[in-house]
Enzyme design. Structure first.
Site, PDB file in Angstrom:
ATOM      1  NE  ARG A  94       1.701  -1.185  -7.241  1.00 56.97           N
ATOM      2  CZ  ARG A  94       1.341   0.068  -7.085  1.00 56.97           C
ATOM      3  NH1 ARG A  94       1.527   0.932  -8.047  1.00 56.97           N
ATOM      4  NH2 ARG A  94       0.783   0.477  -5.972  1.00 56.97           N
ATOM      5  CG  ASP A 102       0.911   4.559  -6.800  1.00 55.41           C
ATOM      6  OD1 ASP A 102      -0.225   4.751  -7.214  1.00 55.41           O
ATOM      7  OD2 ASP A 102       1.399   3.454  -6.560  1.00 55.41           O
ATOM      8  CG  ASP A 117      -4.025 -11.657  -8.032  1.00 52.53           C
ATOM      9  OD1 ASP A 117      -4.208 -10.539  -8.566  1.00 52.53           O
ATOM     10  OD2 ASP A 117      -3.326 -11.812  -7.017  1.00 52.53           O
TER      11      ASP A 117
HETATM   12  N1  EPU Z   1      -5.271   0.916  -2.494  1.00 55.17           N
HETATM   13  C1  EPU Z   1      -5.420   2.228  -2.175  1.00 55.17           C
HETATM   14  N2  EPU Z   1      -4.658   2.768  -1.183  1.00 55.17           N
HETATM   15  C2  EPU Z   1      -3.748   2.044  -0.491  1.00 55.17           C
HETATM   16  C3  EPU Z   1      -3.582   0.677  -0.807  1.00 55.17           C
HETATM   17  C4  EPU Z   1      -4.367   0.129  -1.826  1.00 55.17           C
HETATM   18  O1  EPU Z   1      -6.228   2.924  -2.786  1.00 55.17           O
HETATM   19  O2  EPU Z   1      -3.091   2.606   0.402  1.00 55.17           O
HETATM   20  C5  EPU Z   1      -6.081   0.330  -3.594  1.00 55.17           C
HETATM   21  C6  EPU Z   1      -5.200  -0.082  -4.761  1.00 55.17           C
HETATM   22  O3  EPU Z   1      -4.945   0.987  -5.646  1.00 55.17           O
HETATM   23  C7  EPU Z   1      -6.015  -1.171  -5.412  1.00 55.17           C
HETATM   24  C8  EPU Z   1      -6.728  -1.825  -4.240  1.00 55.17           C
HETATM   25  O4  EPU Z   1      -6.673  -0.880  -3.166  1.00 55.17           O
HETATM   26  O5  EPU Z   1      -6.975  -0.646  -6.273  1.00 55.17           O
HETATM   27  C9  EPU Z   1      -6.146  -3.152  -3.830  1.00 55.17           C
HETATM   28  O6  EPU Z   1      -4.862  -2.967  -3.320  1.00 55.17           O
HETATM   29  P1  EPU Z   1      -4.173  -3.943  -2.255  1.00 55.17           P
HETATM   30  O7  EPU Z   1      -3.327  -3.084  -1.382  1.00 55.17           O
HETATM   31  O8  EPU Z   1      -5.182  -4.836  -1.614  1.00 55.17           O
HETATM   32  O9  EPU Z   1      -3.286  -4.816  -3.206  1.00 55.17           O
HETATM   33  P2  EPU Z   1      -1.713  -4.884  -3.271  1.00 55.17           P
HETATM   34  O10 EPU Z   1      -1.134  -5.150  -1.943  1.00 55.17           O
HETATM   35  O11 EPU Z   1      -1.211  -3.742  -4.064  1.00 55.17           O
HETATM   36  C10 EPU Z   1      -1.719  -7.489  -3.610  1.00 55.17           C
HETATM   37  C11 EPU Z   1      -1.124  -8.430  -4.615  1.00 55.17           C
HETATM   38  C12 EPU Z   1      -1.880  -8.336  -5.916  1.00 55.17           C
HETATM   39  C13 EPU Z   1      -3.332  -8.666  -5.658  1.00 55.17           C
HETATM   40  C14 EPU Z   1      -3.911  -7.732  -4.579  1.00 55.17           C
HETATM   41  C15 EPU Z   1      -5.340  -8.055  -4.189  1.00 55.17           C
HETATM   42  C16 EPU Z   1       1.191  -8.503  -3.989  1.00 55.17           C
HETATM   43  C17 EPU Z   1       2.601  -8.215  -4.339  1.00 55.17           C
HETATM   44  N3  EPU Z   1       0.269  -8.102  -4.839  1.00 55.17           N
HETATM   45  O12 EPU Z   1      -1.553  -6.188  -4.173  1.00 55.17           O
HETATM   46  O13 EPU Z   1      -1.311  -9.319  -6.782  1.00 55.17           O
HETATM   47  O14 EPU Z   1      -4.062  -8.520  -6.850  1.00 55.17           O
HETATM   48  O15 EPU Z   1      -3.095  -7.810  -3.394  1.00 55.17           O
HETATM   49  O16 EPU Z   1      -5.449  -9.358  -3.764  1.00 55.17           O
HETATM   50  O17 EPU Z   1       0.915  -9.119  -2.963  1.00 55.17           O
HETATM   51  C18 EPU Z   1      -0.730 -10.303  -8.835  1.00 55.17           C
HETATM   52  O18 EPU Z   1      -0.187 -11.195  -8.194  1.00 55.17           O
HETATM   53  O19 EPU Z   1      -0.935 -10.395 -10.071  1.00 55.17           O
HETATM   54  C19 EPU Z   1      -1.185  -9.098  -8.134  1.00 55.17           C
HETATM   55  C20 EPU Z   1      -1.447  -7.957  -8.755  1.00 55.17           C
END
Ligand code: EPU
Length: 431
Positions: free
Chosen positions: A103, A127, A316
């Site tokens: 992703r 999505d 996490d």
């Molecule tokens: N969200 C929205 N709209 C957006 C963006 C996010 O609704 O435009 C929602 C997501 O659906 C979710 C929440 O906001 O429910 C959190 O999303 P965020 O964008 O903060 O997370 P991410 O960038 O998708 C990263 C890490 C995750 C970690 C989260 C929170 C990476 C590759 N992934 O995800 O890591 O849990 O931030 O800290 O950086 C993992 O390592 O196991 C992992 C899932």
């Protein structure tokens, strides 16, 4: 009609519980930083080097994605370095076969729009444009003048001219949306403000690398980032921040096994709340110059946790804390505010005898004296970590399927566990 049945071998981890973990481990660089740092190299023509790179599958997938965009990528695993040579005009398509495997591939979106004025990135499963998941990324790019649509499963972003700096507000401090807008803004014309930006250490890491490349960013580490766009950036060498989630996983392992583990090359301040929770559970935590030491002499006490964006308790580490609470004294309420689906792993933990009830965002965990080893399936990286931890204290052997998920985030997990005294091995089974 004759039917054929394919027999294939799959890897599993066999964890036999009952050993105290003692000794020291050295942390690798953070998965959730290195992938974005690799994507950020797209912003400058020439050769950039990322060091302290973890040896995990996601780094391979990101390397392949960058190669398909026209970059040369050399991964020197022995020296934990990746060297990326970016052409004058990279290609702009990220195909479904890679995005479905990771992703985080979405992190090329911002740099590509900024650099080449176009990005076709396959939508990660589930999505759609404007739906929960990418809406804030899309909104930010649109504010800067990009046209963003979705067609045949791809998100198509186009900017006929250089992007223009804009004021943006995030409904929620999303890590991914902050990164997309940030990486687009560094090459935009004028000033971009990101309000309610994410403040994770991984965001600080990418801001630092962008600054080293010549970007002008103010407010790093706060929830308001102000970016003055520049005409071009130059390649750099940058070291990835240590992985705070791997650090937290080791800390919980020490507590659950009533062990004594020193985690080196860690930034304890990135884990303040999680380490405080372990102290509440009864552990001794010593902060050292280059990490921390966790010692535990008794069964942990159950601790409540509520996941929130940084500096709150990290989602996490939520499965690992559920695993700990499942063998703790007392009951704990765990509240998940970021990814509700993360409670799915509780069904697997129940196979080991854990007593966990979920209701929406909440999980009530009643600690048991003992768990009993069983076959279980990891459904994501952190669920995998939680199940391995549970296996370390369960009676008998726990066989963890879905090892591929664990390999995506934990470099050299088995040798590190064995080095601390755990009884763990990789095995092949047919199914
Ligand atoms: N969200 C929205 N709209 C957006 C963006 C996010 O609704 O435009 C929602 C997501 O659906 C979710 C929440 O906001 O429910 C959190 O999303 P965020 O964008 O903060 O997370 P991410 O960038 O998708 C990263 C890490 C995750 C970690 C989260 C929170 C990476 C590759 N992934 O995800 O890591 O849990 O931030 O800290 O950086 C993992 O390592 O196991 C992992 C899932």
């Amino acid at each position: 009609m004759a039917t054929t049945r394919t027999i294939r071998s799959v890897e599993v981890l066999r964890v036999t519980g009952g050993r105290r973990l003692t000794g020291s481990v050295t942390l690798p660089g953070a998965k959730n930083s290195v992938l974005k740092l690799m994507a950020a190299t797209l912003l400058a023509t020439g050769t950039s080097t990322i060091t302290n790179v973890p040896d995990i599958l996601d780094v391979e997938i990101m390397a392949e994605l960058l190669r398909r965009l026209g970059c040369e990528v050399e991964h020197d695993k022995d020296r934990a370095r990746v060297q990326i040579t970016v052409p004058e005009r990279p290609d702009h398509r990220a195909d479904y076969d890679l995005v479905r495997r990771m992703r985080a591939s979405i992190c090329v979106l911002g740099p590509l729009v900024a650099r080449v004025g176009a990005a076709d990135v396959a939508l990660p499963g589930g999505d759609n444009i404007g739906s929960r998941g990418l809406d804030m990324h899309v909104d930010g790019l649109r504010r800067m003048g990009a046209e963003v649509t979705s067609e045949h499963g791809y998100l198509l972003a186009q900017a006929s001219e250089r992007l223009t700096g804009a004021e943006t507000w995030l409904d929620f401090p999303s890590v991914g949306a902050t990164e997309t807008i940030l990486m687009a803004a560094v090459l935009a014309d004028g000033t971009t403000v990101i309000d309610n930006a994410a403040r994770e250490p991984e965001i600080i890491d990418i801001c630092t690398m962008l600054q080293e490349m010549g970007a002008v960013i103010d407010g790093v580490g706060t929830s308001t980032l102000t970016i003055e766009g520049v005409a071009s950036l130059h390649p750099v060498e940058h070291a990835t921040v240590p992985d705070r989630i791997v650090a937290g996983t080791w800390a919980v392992a020490a507590v659950m096994t009533q062990g004594d583990v020193t985690v080196r090359h860690a930034h304890a301040q990135h884990l303040s709340i999680a380490l405080e929770k372990l102290v509440t559970a009864g552990a001794d935590v010593d902060i050292l110059d280059d990490g921390f030491r966790v010692r535990m002499g008794r069964r942990p006490a159950a601790v409540d946790v509520v996941t929130l964006p940084y500096p709150g308790f990290p989602t996490d580490l939520q499965p690992q804390f559920i695993a700990m609470n499942s063998v703790a004294e007392g009951a704990a309420l765990v509240t998940e505010n970021l990814f509700e689906a993360r409670f799915r792993f509780v069904q697997e933990l129940a196979r080991l005898g854990a007593d966990v009830r979920t209701d929406g965002h909440h999980a009530l965990v009643r600690g048991r004296r003992a768990l009993s080893g069983a076959p279980v399936e990891a459904t994501d990286i952190r669920a995998g970590a939680g199940l391995v931890l549970a296996g370390l204290v369960a009676e008998g052997t726990t066989t963890v399927y879905g090892v591929g998920h664990i390999d995506r985030g934990y470099a050299g997990l088995v040798p590190a566990l064995v080095g601390l005294g755990a009884d763990v091995e990789r095995d092949l089974v047919t199914e």
